[in-house]
Design a protein around this motif. Structure first.
Motif, PDB file in Angstrom:
ATOM      1  N   ASP A 135      23.436 -46.690  -9.666  1.00  0.00           N
ATOM      2  CA  ASP A 135      22.152 -46.916 -10.296  1.00  0.00           C
ATOM      3  C   ASP A 135      22.429 -47.593 -11.632  1.00  0.00           C
ATOM      4  O   ASP A 135      23.568 -47.968 -11.905  1.00  0.00           O
ATOM      5  CB  ASP A 135      21.330 -45.620 -10.432  1.00  0.00           C
ATOM      6  N   ASP A 160       9.156 -35.795  -5.492  1.00  0.00           N
ATOM      7  CA  ASP A 160      10.312 -36.030  -6.359  1.00  0.00           C
ATOM      8  C   ASP A 160      10.951 -37.392  -6.118  1.00  0.00           C
ATOM      9  O   ASP A 160      11.885 -37.772  -6.805  1.00  0.00           O
ATOM     10  CB  ASP A 160      11.392 -34.964  -6.081  1.00  0.00           C
ATOM     11  N   PRO A 162      12.185 -40.996  -6.185  1.00  0.00           N
ATOM     12  CA  PRO A 162      12.086 -42.140  -7.101  1.00  0.00           C
ATOM     13  C   PRO A 162      11.417 -43.289  -6.365  1.00  0.00           C
ATOM     14  O   PRO A 162      11.774 -43.595  -5.230  1.00  0.00           O
ATOM     15  CB  PRO A 162      13.552 -42.469  -7.410  1.00  0.00           C
ATOM     16  N   ARG A 163      10.416 -43.902  -6.982  1.00  0.00           N
ATOM     17  CA  ARG A 163       9.671 -44.970  -6.305  1.00  0.00           C
ATOM     18  C   ARG A 163       9.599 -46.206  -7.185  1.00  0.00           C
ATOM     19  O   ARG A 163       9.582 -46.096  -8.402  1.00  0.00           O
ATOM     20  CB  ARG A 163       8.238 -44.513  -6.005  1.00  0.00           C
ATOM     21  N   GLN A 194       7.507 -48.633  -8.998  1.00  0.00           N
ATOM     22  CA  GLN A 194       6.145 -48.562  -9.527  1.00  0.00           C
ATOM     23  C   GLN A 194       5.511 -49.952  -9.461  1.00  0.00           C
ATOM     24  O   GLN A 194       6.012 -50.892 -10.060  1.00  0.00           O
ATOM     25  CB  GLN A 194       6.197 -48.105 -10.985  1.00  0.00           C
ATOM     26  N   TRP A 205       7.713 -46.731  -2.681  1.00  0.00           N
ATOM     27  CA  TRP A 205       6.958 -47.376  -3.761  1.00  0.00           C
ATOM     28  C   TRP A 205       5.654 -46.640  -3.967  1.00  0.00           C
ATOM     29  O   TRP A 205       5.253 -45.809  -3.151  1.00  0.00           O
ATOM     30  CB  TRP A 205       6.720 -48.833  -3.432  1.00  0.00           C
ATOM     31  N   SER A 255       7.782 -49.286 -16.216  1.00  0.00           N
ATOM     32  CA  SER A 255       9.205 -48.929 -16.238  1.00  0.00           C
ATOM     33  C   SER A 255       9.401 -47.566 -16.875  1.00  0.00           C
ATOM     34  O   SER A 255      10.245 -46.782 -16.466  1.00  0.00           O
ATOM     35  CB  SER A 255      10.009 -49.981 -17.003  1.00  0.00           C
ATOM     36  N   SER A 285       8.713 -44.894 -14.361  1.00  0.00           N
ATOM     37  CA  SER A 285       9.482 -44.897 -13.121  1.00  0.00           C
ATOM     38  C   SER A 285      10.745 -44.061 -13.228  1.00  0.00           C
ATOM     39  O   SER A 285      11.490 -44.171 -14.201  1.00  0.00           O
ATOM     40  CB  SER A 285       9.867 -46.344 -12.777  1.00  0.00           C
ATOM     41  N   ARG A 286      10.968 -43.239 -12.228  1.00  0.00           N
ATOM     42  CA  ARG A 286      12.243 -42.498 -12.171  1.00  0.00           C
ATOM     43  C   ARG A 286      13.347 -43.371 -11.589  1.00  0.00           C
ATOM     44  O   ARG A 286      14.510 -43.178 -11.851  1.00  0.00           O
ATOM     45  CB  ARG A 286      12.101 -41.249 -11.305  1.00  0.00           C
ATOM     46  N   GLY A 287      12.951 -44.303 -10.766  1.00  0.00           N
ATOM     47  CA  GLY A 287      13.947 -45.156 -10.105  1.00  0.00           C
ATOM     48  C   GLY A 287      14.366 -46.344 -10.945  1.00  0.00           C
ATOM     49  O   GLY A 287      15.222 -47.104 -10.554  1.00  0.00           O
ATOM     50  N   THR A 288      13.734 -46.486 -12.122  1.00  0.00           N
ATOM     51  CA  THR A 288      14.016 -47.570 -13.070  1.00  0.00           C
ATOM     52  C   THR A 288      13.843 -48.957 -12.462  1.00  0.00           C
ATOM     53  O   THR A 288      14.462 -49.901 -12.879  1.00  0.00           O
ATOM     54  CB  THR A 288      15.427 -47.426 -13.696  1.00  0.00           C
ATOM     55  N   ARG A 306      10.632 -51.585 -11.442  1.00  0.00           N
ATOM     56  CA  ARG A 306       9.188 -51.674 -11.630  1.00  0.00           C
ATOM     57  C   ARG A 306       8.693 -53.088 -11.412  1.00  0.00           C
ATOM     58  O   ARG A 306       9.449 -54.031 -11.483  1.00  0.00           O
ATOM     59  CB  ARG A 306       8.766 -51.309 -13.076  1.00  0.00           C
TER      60      ARG A 306
END
Lengths: 632, 75
Positions: free
Chosen positions: A476, B13, B15-16, B18, B44, B61, B64-67, B69
């Motif tokens: 990541d 929970d 991560p998506r 955004q 998403w 961003s 967003s948990r998944g960073t 966006r």
């Protein structure tokens, strides 16, 4: 102070060792070292700008003007150049559309299905419900419409065995129908897929790391299509081409065939110094070629069949050396060949989805030699440019040995391995301090070519970068998983475009994305295998040839120098292999601080000013008499 | 399908990516983005929002948990 500079012009870089000594000659020390890329082909007048640049850098580091250098010592560069070529010796050909073995990134569904290929726009009333159906979905049909049709046929009583889709829509279709089937997509040449034929389709379960296991197995295909033992033998190339895929389609057609052909790659003609000739077909493979080379040692010349890649490469190398030396092409000799068996991905002839098959190939490197390089022209050019005295001081291999002996812990007798880009050279200094040397083909450029071919990169610059740097996976934006499994947590996020990508960890801390479909493990395995096949094999070959006893077990010290000795893993691979012979083999540390660099330049200076405190013996007369040479 | 429109369930929970949309009408581009994310198996979520494109992307961003966006603005 008097300043003396030793200059080593290599294939890729020019190195300088700058020595300053008091006017009475009583005191002296190395004051700086420098490196600059070699300009032009080694041994030509075009090297002069590179030499001047390297000297200027060394002078600047020492805090003097380049004009203050009193004497420049040039090595008599070994008159050899290397070249490389790849010859593919097998090909897989589909004579009718019988196989789709490509690996779309996102196939849909899972499992194995077998049915008759049917256009998705077909009228169900024209088909019997008893026969399972594999749908063919052209790009003109929307994924939602395709999913609806699949559901309608299933509700009408048809057994749907799978779908082959032209666009990248497999997951979209799978998500919109309750019928659980394997779906292969991104089949660009769908119109070539025969309709109405028995068709098998397999998709491996996702997120498991597993690959297909029925259609990549000859008996799996035989089971699906109820093949006879004779027919099973014929589909072996199909199964082999599908190994490692996550999805595949195999179609049984009346005339269809997939065959593996051997491509005639021409013969190599190896001539030994007694004039005996040995012909070796290149498609016999590397082992046979190397056996013939070593049986013919010392090799006087090698000729390749015209029209083949190998013949072209040998002629190209001959022409380059003829141009450098001004000699006729016929006077240039190929003095060594190194061959390595390799596997390269090649697009299957007649494929419908740009499938690739792993084909056999032979990588070859050649060493071209002439009598002497025109170093006097370089010396004259330098004298004109710098207005200083330039001497051609000594033979490259001899100077490399002298420089290498400044590595702490070494002593003679000693062998050095000069692991370069174009050649692997070895030199041996015996108890009487006499030096013998050898130049072999196959080095860093061959490793780059093999990485380029085996990973199917077709980008020599990227292959060179893969050779030089470890790979890693960006898990990541803040985590990197290195090749050995270590996870590093970063203080700052990586560039967004690197997210999820395989990258190379560059020396300056930068990361370079690797834009190919290969895992970190595959890149590492390919890189190390290429280095082992070239450098470890050549180290053993060179040391066996250079050792007086022809047994490398008798060598007490082996020191590695040269550009490829700077590599992050080549010295380790060679040392590991040499350890089996019980000899001390490691990377040089010239003058206790320069690592494997600068050995020749340092040796040039030592042969001119005396060993001083750098060597614990007096330099033999024949290694320092070059002082008496006439200046150019 | 991994997509989701509107507020995410409190216990989600995952991560998506955004995707924030500004303006009254959904741009046609949205369908293409959603189909692309779905085909690649990327989770998403789509939100309606107000504001300028770049600042919306920044806000997305931060949410967003998944960073990863994107924002879509009619202009």
């Amino acid at each position: 102070m008097e300043y003396v500079a030793g200059v080593d012009i290599g294939n890729s870089s020019t190195e300088v060792a700058l020595f300053g000594r008091s006017a009475d000659g009583a005191d002296g020390e190395f004051v700086s070292s420098a490196l600059y890329r070699t300009t032009g082909l080694k041994g030509t007048k075009k090297n002069v700008p590179g030499v001047v640049n390297a000297l200027s850098r060394a002078a600047e580091t020492a805090g003097i003007e380049v004009s203050e250098i009193d004497r420049v010592l040039l090595n008599e560069a070994a008159p050899v150049i290397g070249d490389v070529a790849m010859e593919t010796i097998t090909e897989t050909v589909i004579t009718e559309s019988t196989m789709i073995g490509h690996d779309p990134s996102t196939p849909g569904g899972v499992g194995l299905g077998r049915g008759i290929g049917v256009e998705i726009t077909a009228d169900p009333e024209e088909f019997a419900t008893e026969e399972p159906v594999v749908f063919l979905v052209p790009e003109t049909v929307d994924f939602a419409a395709a999913a609806a049709t699949i559901s309608e046929w299933a509700e009408a009583g048809f057994e749907i065995a799978g779908a082959i889709v032209q666009r990248d829509d497999a997951v979209l279709i799978d998500n919109r129908t309750d019928v659980e089937i394997p779906i292969v997509d991104e089949v660009a040449g769908l119109e070539k897929v025969p309709r109405g034929q028995p068709t098998a389709i397999e998709v491996a379960p996702s997120s498991t790391g597993k690959t297909i296991d029925e259609l990549s197995n000859p008996y799996g295909i035989a089971t699906v299509f109820d093949l006879s033992p004779e027919e099973t033998q014929k589909i072996i190339p199909v199964a082999r081409a599908l190994v490692g895929n996550k999805s595949a389609v195999v179609i049984e057609t009346p005339q269809g065939d997939v065959e593996e052909r051997t491509i005639p790659a021409g013969d190599l003609e190896i001539v030994d110094e007694r004039g005996n000739t040995t012909d070796v077909p290149v498609d016999d493979g590397a082992d046979r070629i190397m056996e013939a080379v070593m049986d013919s040692w010392p090799v006087a010349d090698v000729r390749g069949e015209s029209g083949s890649n190998i013949g072209g490469m040998l002629n190209r190398a001959r022409a380059s050396m003829a141009e450098v030396t001004g000699q006729p092409v016929d006077a240039i000799e190929i003095r060594d060949i190194m061959a390595v068996d390799t596997l390269v991905p090649q697009q299957v002839e007649g494929s419908v989805a740009e499938e690739h098959s792993t084909e056999s190939a032979v990588a070859l490197a050649a060493m071209v030699k002439t009598q002497q390089l025109p170093m006097d022209q370089i010396a004259a050019g330098l004298e004109a440019e710098l207005d200083t005295e330039v001497l051609i001081q000594g033979i490259e291999a001899n100077m490399a040995v002298l420089g290498s002996l400044t590595t702490p812990g070494t002593d003679h007798p000693l062998a050095i391995l000069d692991l370069g880009g174009g050649s692997t050279d070895a030199a041996y200094m015996d108890e009487q301090r006499a030096i013998d040397s050898i130049h072999l083909s196959g080095a860093g450029d061959m490793v780059t070519m093999m990485i380029d071919s085996e990973l199917g990169i077709e980008d020599r610059d990227l292959a060179e970068a893969i050779k030089k740097h470890p790979a890693a996976k960006i898990e990541d934006l803040y985590r990197v998983r290195e090749e050995d499994g270590t996870v590093s947590f970063l203080d700052e996020s990586v560039e967004p475009e690197l997210f999820g990508r395989t990258v190379l960890l560059e020396d300056d801390g930068g990361m370079r994305a690797v834009p190919i479909d290969a895992s970190v493990e595959e890149i590492r395995r390919t890189r190390r295998r290429a280095k082992r096949k070239v450098f470890v094999a050549n180290a053993e070959r060179a040391l066996n040839l250079i050792t007086p006893t022809e047994s490398i077990r008798r060598l007490p010290f082996v020191v590695m120098v040269g550009r490829s000795a700077l590599d992050f893993e080549i010295p380790e691979l060679v040392s590991e292999a040499m350890a089996e012979y019980g000899i001390v083999c490691g990377r040089a540390n010239v003058r206790s601080e320069l690592g494997p660099r600068n050995a020749v330049a340092t040796g040039l200076v030592l042969s001119h000013v005396g060993s001083g405190s750098y060597l614990d013996f007096e330099i033999p007369t024949d290694l320092s008499t070059a002082l008496e040479r006439t200046t150019a | 399908m991994s997509g989701c429109r509107g507020p995410i369930e409190g216990d989600d929970d995952l991560p998506r990516v955004q995707v924030w949309i500004a303006g009254d009408r959904e741009p046609d581009l949205l369908a293409g983005i959603e189909h692309g994310l779905e085909e690649e198996g990327v989770p998403w979520v789509v939100h309606e929002a107000e504001g300028e494109g770049v600042s919306l992307a920044y806000e997305a961003s931060r949410a967003s948990r998944g960073t990863s966006r994107s924002s879509i603005h009619p202009n």
